[in-house]
Design an enzyme around this catalytic site. Structure first.
Site, PDB file in Angstrom:
ATOM      1  N   ASP A  39      24.493   5.890  -3.555  1.00  0.00           N
ATOM      2  CA  ASP A  39      23.203   5.081  -3.778  1.00  0.00           C
ATOM      3  C   ASP A  39      23.125   4.896  -5.078  1.00  0.00           C
ATOM      4  OD1 ASP A  39      20.338   4.036  -3.297  1.00  0.00           O
ATOM      5  OD2 ASP A  39      20.958   4.491  -1.460  1.00  0.00           O
ATOM      6  N   ASP A  42      24.516   1.413  16.993  1.00  0.00           N
ATOM      7  CA  ASP A  42      24.564   2.487  17.683  1.00  0.00           C
ATOM      8  C   ASP A  42      23.379   3.369  18.062  1.00  0.00           C
ATOM      9  OD1 ASP A  42      27.705   2.840  17.556  1.00  0.00           O
ATOM     10  OD2 ASP A  42      27.535   3.090  15.521  1.00  0.00           O
ATOM     11  N   ASN A  68      19.633  -5.871   6.489  1.00  0.00           N
ATOM     12  CA  ASN A  68      17.975  -6.338   6.751  1.00  0.00           C
ATOM     13  C   ASN A  68      18.044  -8.037   6.806  1.00  0.00           C
ATOM     14  OD1 ASN A  68      17.382  -3.769   6.345  1.00  0.00           O
ATOM     15  ND2 ASN A  68      16.444  -4.146   4.267  1.00  0.00           N
ATOM     16  N   ASP A  80       0.739  -1.138  -0.130  1.00  0.00           N
ATOM     17  CA  ASP A  80       0.021   0.099  -0.006  1.00  0.00           C
ATOM     18  C   ASP A  80       0.925   1.219  -0.090  1.00  0.00           C
ATOM     19  OD1 ASP A  80      -1.751   2.092   0.385  1.00  0.00           O
ATOM     20  OD2 ASP A  80      -2.549   1.131   2.283  1.00  0.00           O
ATOM     21  N   ASP A 100       9.232  17.132  -4.985  1.00  0.00           N
ATOM     22  CA  ASP A 100       9.651  17.298  -3.427  1.00  0.00           C
ATOM     23  C   ASP A 100      10.963  17.719  -3.249  1.00  0.00           C
ATOM     24  OD1 ASP A 100       7.433  17.757  -2.317  1.00  0.00           O
ATOM     25  OD2 ASP A 100       7.050  15.580  -1.364  1.00  0.00           O
ATOM     26  N   HIS A 126      15.497   3.383  -5.348  1.00  0.00           N
ATOM     27  CA  HIS A 126      16.261   3.587  -3.804  1.00  0.00           C
ATOM     28  C   HIS A 126      16.757   4.768  -3.583  1.00  0.00           C
ATOM     29  CE1 HIS A 126      18.991   1.921  -0.584  1.00  0.00           C
ATOM     30  NE2 HIS A 126      17.966   1.092  -0.313  1.00  0.00           N
ATOM     31  N   VAL A 181      31.973   4.783  12.158  1.00  0.00           N
ATOM     32  CA  VAL A 181      30.775   4.573  11.359  1.00  0.00           C
ATOM     33  C   VAL A 181      29.425   4.366  12.288  1.00  0.00           C
ATOM     34  CG1 VAL A 181      29.584   3.001   9.789  1.00  0.00           C
ATOM     35  CG2 VAL A 181      32.138   3.050   9.992  1.00  0.00           C
ATOM     36  N   ASP A 218      26.291  11.893 -14.672  1.00  0.00           N
ATOM     37  CA  ASP A 218      24.937  11.547 -14.808  1.00  0.00           C
ATOM     38  C   ASP A 218      24.538  10.657 -13.601  1.00  0.00           C
ATOM     39  OD1 ASP A 218      22.265  10.532 -15.279  1.00  0.00           O
ATOM     40  OD2 ASP A 218      23.140   8.746 -16.560  1.00  0.00           O
ATOM     41  N   SER A 265      17.612   0.700   5.100  1.00  0.00           N
ATOM     42  CA  SER A 265      18.037   1.746   4.219  1.00  0.00           C
ATOM     43  C   SER A 265      17.349   2.931   4.512  1.00  0.00           C
ATOM     44  CB  SER A 265      17.679   1.096   2.770  1.00  0.00           C
ATOM     45  OG  SER A 265      18.432   0.418   2.158  1.00  0.00           O
TER      46      SER A 265
END
Length: 514
Positions: free
Chosen positions: A145, A304, A267, A112, A154, A178, A281, A171, A328
């Protein structure tokens, strides 16, 4: 001599075309004996052009990606990548060696697209933080990414010119959804179009590291370095690979440049208690609307902080929006919070920014699963504001839609040595290539070199090359070159950026038969 260089090594597993890349770091302080041993180890490899990127050198050559390949005569000695790694570790010359693994985006699509529209803002008290700041155009958040849709309703006016590490060009348009989804959570505008980011007045530097959702670990490391060198205050990585030692080293480098590295925890939903807790990190896990650990979120001592990561509503390419889940999307929420803190003090130390993020958290469970706790942006920004009280005078903001300019600098790109024999004697010639921080050859630079204890100066030609030669010496003599200084009007020499500073070669004795 300080040795701080990351190299790619292609280990051929057999005589076929298949090879395995590695990343390793040479120890910083080597004895003369260790340096000779390192030279012996490296003699088994040959320099090759990097095939995938940087052919046009749009930016300074990366210290993290110099590539070597095992010479053909060594193929028969090679058994496996694992055994080669262990053999090199046993030399004691390296801080670490690891495979250049293929990493992936870490996200799930939710059926959804309008479910639970941006519930995360109330959960982490974004609007309370906005009483202090909504961000600043002088705070750049790099997104390593899949590229970002700069024309999204936006994101218009938010996205800076970026870089494409896969195709070696500018580019930075999206190759998958993502990157745009990540960018929207950081800086989507408050224009009532569909949602808003944590720091809508900040800027996004889009750095494309993939065309299909997969990328090499080395590309991620290069992206982090590039972002730090190009003025980013926050660097967001929402890919796998957080357990890599090379990522920790890149995070340390980013901190030295004033940038905070924020990285998704992954994940797989597994106990990662064996993973290292990298000090440089900021590892981010995911939570649900009920403030429980998201089932997919990895956990362990390396975590962390946690932030919302289930059913998160955000921007997608082509003026679309979607609900997504994954660490992510927890990471960019924390990156946006860091951008708000930097907006209060653009000269803040990254460790200080991280401290405020951690101190402002709310305890929702044990440290093994939730780290310090759940992000509370309002509390973190308040703590920073009260600590600094009156923010220090801000420096001139960069020109809109332009990356923060870099200070012109010089470094040594390559030292090439050649031996010439004449019966019982030998001499050498050296070509030393000097480039600037944009990867361009520098003409007219003065290069001072120590050659066998004697200081010699030469000027770079139209190709950026300084030429040196030695007098004839007896055979079996080792010729040693060391760059002492490089200078040119308007530039600053950065010896720590050198890809090579020392080089030596031995004129071997030869036997002639008639």
């Amino acid at each position: 001599m300080k040795v701080f260089m990351y190299l790619w090594v292609a280990f051929c597993l057999c005589t076929s075309a298949f090879s395995q890349d590695l990343i390793y770091k040479v120890k910083e302080k080597l004895t003369e004996k260790q340096s000779r041993r390192l030279a012996s180890v490296m003699n088994k490899f040959e320099k090759v052009d990097k095939p995938r990127r940087f052919k046009k050198r749009h930016h300074k050559a990366s210290r993290f990606a110099k590539k070597l390949r095992l010479k053909k005569r060594e193929f028969r000695k090679t058994t496996s990548v694992k055994s080669q790694i262990e053999t090199l570790k046993q030399t004691g010359l390296f801080d670490y060696i690891e495979e250049d693994t293929i990493e992936h985006e870490i996200a799930f699509q939710v059926n959804d697209p309008h479910a639970d529209r941006q519930w995360h803002h109330s959960n982490i008290e974004t609007l309370g933080a906005w009483d202090f700041t909504q961000g600043s155009a002088s705070v750049v958040v790099a997104v390593c990414d899949s590229g970002v849709d700069a024309n999204h309703e936006d994101l218009q006016g938010v996205v800076l010119p970026g870089y494409n590490f896969v195709d070696d060009n500018s580019d930075s348009s999206p190759s998958t959804n993502h990157g745009t989804q990540v960018a929207g959570l950081i800086a989507a505008q408050t224009n009532r179009s569909g949602g808003h980011g944590i720091a809508p007045l900040s800027k996004i530097l889009p750095l494309r590291i993939t065309n299909d959702g997969n990328t090499f670990l080395s590309t991620i490391v290069e992206c982090i370095e590039y972002a730090a060198d190009n003025g980013a205050k926050v660097i967001n990585v929402s890919f796998t690979g957080i357990n890599s030692n090379a990522v920790q080293a890149a995070g340390e480098y980013a901190k030295s440049k004033g940038a905070l590295l924020v990285y998704a925890a992954g994940n797989q939903g597994r106990d990662r208690g064996s993973w290292p807790d990298h000090q440089d990190v900021l590892a981010v896990g995911a939570t649900t609307e009920k403030e429980r650990r998201s089932s997919f979120s990895n956990y362990g001592h390396f975590i962390d902080i946690v932030a919302p990561g289930s059913n998160i509503y955000t921007t997608s390419p082509n003026n679309r929006y979607s609900s997504v889940s994954g660490t992510s999307f927890s990471a960019p929420i924390v990156s946006g919070a860091a951008a708000l803190i930097y907006a209060l003090n653009t000269q803040a130390d990254p460790s200080e920014v991280e401290k405020f993020l951690i101190q402002g958290t709310r305890r929702v469970g044990d440290e093994f699963s939730f780290g310090a706790g759940l992000l509370n942006i309002n509390e973190s920004v308040r703590l920073a504001f009260e600590s600094w009280q009156t923010p220090p005078p801000s420096q001139d903001e960069p020109t809109p839609n332009e990356p923060t300019p870099m200070t012109p600098s010089l470094y040594v790109e390559d030292i090439s040595l050649t031996v010439f024999y004449s019966w019982s004697r030998a001499r050498t010639e050296a070509n030393i290539l000097i480039k600037d921080n944009l990867g361009e050859a520098v003409v007219g630079a003065e290069v001072k070199v120590d050659i066998d204890g004697e200081e010699v100066i030469a000027i770079t030609d139209s190709n950026g090359i300084a030429f040196f030669q030695t007098e004839q010496k007896s055979r079996n003599h080792r010729f040693i070159y060391q760059v002492l200084n490089v200078s040119a009007p308007g530039y600053q020499y950065q010896p720590d950026d050198n890809l090579e500073t020392n080089a030596n070669i031995r004129a071997r004795r030869r036997f002639w038969f008639f």
